[in-house]
Design a protein around this motif. Structure first.
Motif, short mmCIF file in Angstrom:
data_model
loop_
_atom_site.label_atom_id
_atom_site.label_comp_id
_atom_site.label_asym_id
_atom_site.label_seq_id
_atom_site.Cartn_x
_atom_site.Cartn_y
_atom_site.Cartn_z
N ASP A 149 -29.16 10.22 9.48
CA ASP A 149 -28.03 11.04 9.92
C ASP A 149 -28.04 11.25 11.43
O ASP A 149 -26.98 11.36 12.05
CB ASP A 149 -28.07 12.39 9.22
CG ASP A 149 -27.67 12.30 7.75
OD1 ASP A 149 -27.17 11.24 7.34
OD2 ASP A 149 -27.86 13.29 7.02
N ALA A 150 -29.22 11.31 12.00
CA ALA A 150 -29.34 11.51 13.45
C ALA A 150 -30.74 11.13 13.89
O ALA A 150 -31.71 11.36 13.17
CB ALA A 150 -29.06 12.97 13.82
N GLY A 151 -30.84 10.54 15.06
CA GLY A 151 -32.15 10.20 15.61
C GLY A 151 -32.70 8.90 15.05
O GLY A 151 -31.97 8.01 14.62
N THR A 152 -34.02 8.79 15.08
CA THR A 152 -34.71 7.57 14.69
C THR A 152 -35.08 7.62 13.21
O THR A 152 -35.77 8.56 12.80
CB THR A 152 -35.98 7.38 15.54
OG1 THR A 152 -35.60 7.32 16.92
CG2 THR A 152 -36.69 6.09 15.17
N PRO A 153 -34.67 6.65 12.41
CA PRO A 153 -35.05 6.64 10.99
C PRO A 153 -36.56 6.71 10.81
O PRO A 153 -37.33 6.29 11.68
CB PRO A 153 -34.49 5.30 10.50
CG PRO A 153 -33.35 5.01 11.42
CD PRO A 153 -33.80 5.53 12.76
N LEU A 154 -36.98 7.23 9.66
CA LEU A 154 -38.38 7.39 9.26
C LEU A 154 -39.07 8.60 9.89
O LEU A 154 -40.09 9.05 9.38
CB LEU A 154 -39.24 6.14 9.55
CG LEU A 154 -39.12 4.97 8.57
CD1 LEU A 154 -37.83 4.19 8.81
CD2 LEU A 154 -40.32 4.06 8.68
N ILE A 155 -38.56 9.13 11.00
CA ILE A 155 -39.18 10.29 11.63
C ILE A 155 -38.67 11.55 10.94
O ILE A 155 -37.63 12.10 11.31
CB ILE A 155 -38.90 10.34 13.15
CG1 ILE A 155 -39.20 9.00 13.79
CG2 ILE A 155 -39.73 11.46 13.80
CD1 ILE A 155 -40.63 8.52 13.61
N SER A 156 -39.38 11.97 9.88
CA SER A 156 -38.93 13.06 9.00
C SER A 156 -37.56 12.74 8.39
O SER A 156 -36.77 13.64 8.14
CB SER A 156 -38.88 14.41 9.74
OG SER A 156 -40.18 14.91 9.89
N ASP A 157 -37.29 11.47 8.21
CA ASP A 157 -36.06 10.98 7.60
C ASP A 157 -36.41 9.82 6.67
O ASP A 157 -37.49 9.24 6.78
CB ASP A 157 -35.07 10.51 8.68
CG ASP A 157 -34.23 11.65 9.24
OD1 ASP A 157 -33.96 12.61 8.49
OD2 ASP A 157 -33.85 11.58 10.42
N PRO A 158 -35.49 9.45 5.78
CA PRO A 158 -35.75 8.32 4.88
C PRO A 158 -35.92 7.00 5.64
O PRO A 158 -35.57 6.91 6.81
CB PRO A 158 -34.50 8.28 4.00
CG PRO A 158 -33.87 9.62 4.12
CD PRO A 158 -34.20 10.10 5.50
N GLY A 159 -36.45 6.00 4.95
CA GLY A 159 -36.55 4.67 5.52
C GLY A 159 -37.91 4.02 5.34
O GLY A 159 -38.02 2.79 5.37
N PHE A 160 -38.95 4.82 5.14
CA PHE A 160 -40.29 4.27 5.05
C PHE A 160 -40.42 3.23 3.93
O PHE A 160 -40.97 2.15 4.11
CB PHE A 160 -41.31 5.39 4.83
CG PHE A 160 -42.66 4.90 4.39
CD1 PHE A 160 -43.51 4.26 5.27
CD2 PHE A 160 -43.07 5.07 3.07
CE1 PHE A 160 -44.76 3.80 4.85
CE2 PHE A 160 -44.31 4.61 2.65
CZ PHE A 160 -45.15 3.97 3.54
N HIS A 161 -39.89 3.56 2.75
CA HIS A 161 -40.05 2.67 1.61
C HIS A 161 -39.28 1.37 1.80
O HIS A 161 -39.76 0.29 1.44
CB HIS A 161 -39.60 3.38 0.33
CG HIS A 161 -40.44 4.58 0.00
ND1 HIS A 161 -41.74 4.47 -0.43
CD2 HIS A 161 -40.17 5.91 0.07
CE1 HIS A 161 -42.24 5.68 -0.63
NE2 HIS A 161 -41.31 6.57 -0.32
N LEU A 162 -38.10 1.45 2.39
CA LEU A 162 -37.34 0.23 2.65
C LEU A 162 -38.06 -0.65 3.66
O LEU A 162 -38.19 -1.87 3.47
CB LEU A 162 -35.93 0.58 3.16
CG LEU A 162 -35.08 -0.62 3.61
CD1 LEU A 162 -34.91 -1.63 2.48
CD2 LEU A 162 -33.71 -0.13 4.11
N VAL A 163 -38.54 -0.06 4.74
CA VAL A 163 -39.26 -0.83 5.75
C VAL A 163 -40.51 -1.47 5.15
O VAL A 163 -40.81 -2.65 5.39
CB VAL A 163 -39.62 0.06 6.96
CG1 VAL A 163 -40.59 -0.65 7.89
CG2 VAL A 163 -38.35 0.44 7.73
N LYS A 164 -41.24 -0.70 4.36
CA LYS A 164 -42.46 -1.22 3.75
C LYS A 164 -42.15 -2.39 2.82
O LYS A 164 -42.82 -3.43 2.83
CB LYS A 164 -43.17 -0.11 3.00
CG LYS A 164 -44.50 -0.54 2.38
CD LYS A 164 -45.18 0.63 1.70
CE LYS A 164 -46.51 0.21 1.09
NZ LYS A 164 -47.19 1.36 0.41
#
Length: 292
Positions: free
Chosen positions: A95-110
């Protein structure tokens, strides 16, 4: 085998996952590269498609969106990886800022990395670094701790674990909990420890206020406006002498002994085991008892 492509030298972005930072408030903060990637990829995986759609409309970007958030990321990630392996390009945004930083995205990147898909960072805004850059606290070493626990006891326990840390501490906090969070910080760190509240960063009502914790608590309590919006709390690290007084091992030992023995006896035994000063161990244990 995924072919490695230098994005800056080629427009061939097929089969790559781009992790794209977006503005935390001011839309002018988005980079030219981020706009180019968002316009050229086949699909954008967004934490909230409605929120991201407004951003895309502002910049006249028509790339389709799909939801990828905390509740569906593991399942949706598998489908997105299959599309990446089929040659599609995808941008991940929060929604704002850099994904994965207290935001979703870790599982997709992994999942993408495990499948051999190239993951390309497109850097940009982050509330952590934005707050730190203007806080006036030491920035050579810092620790981002994300969101503190919502429940008071768990929050106080976490803060107590960080009390002796010598680096600048950075937390995200919900506006409706910021006052009780700072109140707990006063109790754990002491009212004289320097702190900064960064609120609504890059937005119209941006506030960056540096005060000793006790004064910051009073200031927030006196102005309800400071209990609204997105909050970043930064706390100066412990003075080096204070931080070095008790090692992590000494604290671990005294905590174990406190559960079974009177404080003086626990401090004496912990000192014998670890070599730390008995008075420092006893004072630390006494502070914990007073706060919990």
């Amino acid at each position: 085998m995924v072919r490695v492509v230098n994005y800056e030298q080629s427009s061939d972005i097929a089969g790559q996952l781009f992790v794209v930072a977006t503005p935390i408030g001011n839309l002018e903060d988005i980079s030219a590269r981020a706009l180019r990637v968002l316009a050229e990829v086949d699909l954008i995986a967004a934490e909230d498609t409605r929120h991201s759609q407004r951003l895309l409309q502002h910049f006249s970007i028509k790339t389709p969106l799909v939801a990828c958030h905390d509740h569906n990321e593991r399942e949706e990630g598998g489908r997105l990886v299959q599309r990446l392996l089929a040659g599609e390009s995808i941008a991940l945004v929060s929604d704002a800022g850099t994904p994965l930083i207290s935001d979703p995205g870790f599982h997709l990147v992994k999942q993408a990395q495990q499948a051999g898909v190239r993951v390309v960072p497109v850097p940009g805004p982050s509330a952590v670094v934005t707050a730190l850059s203007a806080a006036g606290l030491p920035s050579d070493r810092f620790s981002f701790e994300g969101f503190l626990p919502a429940k008071a006891t768990a929050r106080q326990t976490k803060l107590a674990e960080l009390k002796e840390a010598s680096q600048t501490l950075i937390f995200y906090e919900a506006p409706h909990r910021i006052l009780e969070c700072v109140t707990d910080c006063v109790a754990i760190f002491g009212g004289e420890r320097l702190a900064v509240l960064g609120r609504e960063l890059t937005k119209t009502f941006e506030t960056i206020r540096q005060l000793p914790l006790a004064e910051l608590q009073q200031w927030i309590a006196a102005d309800s406006n400071q209990q609204r919006g997105e909050c970043v709390l930064l706390i100066a690290g412990a003075a080096k002498a204070e931080a070095q007084e008790l090692s992590a091992e000494a604290l671990r030992v005294i905590q174990l002994l406190m559960a079974e023995l009177p404080l003086k006896k626990a401090a004496q035994l912990a000192a014998e085991i670890t070599g730390a000063r008995k008075n420092a161990l006893y004072q630390w244990a006494l502070n914990q008892k007073e706060h919990f």
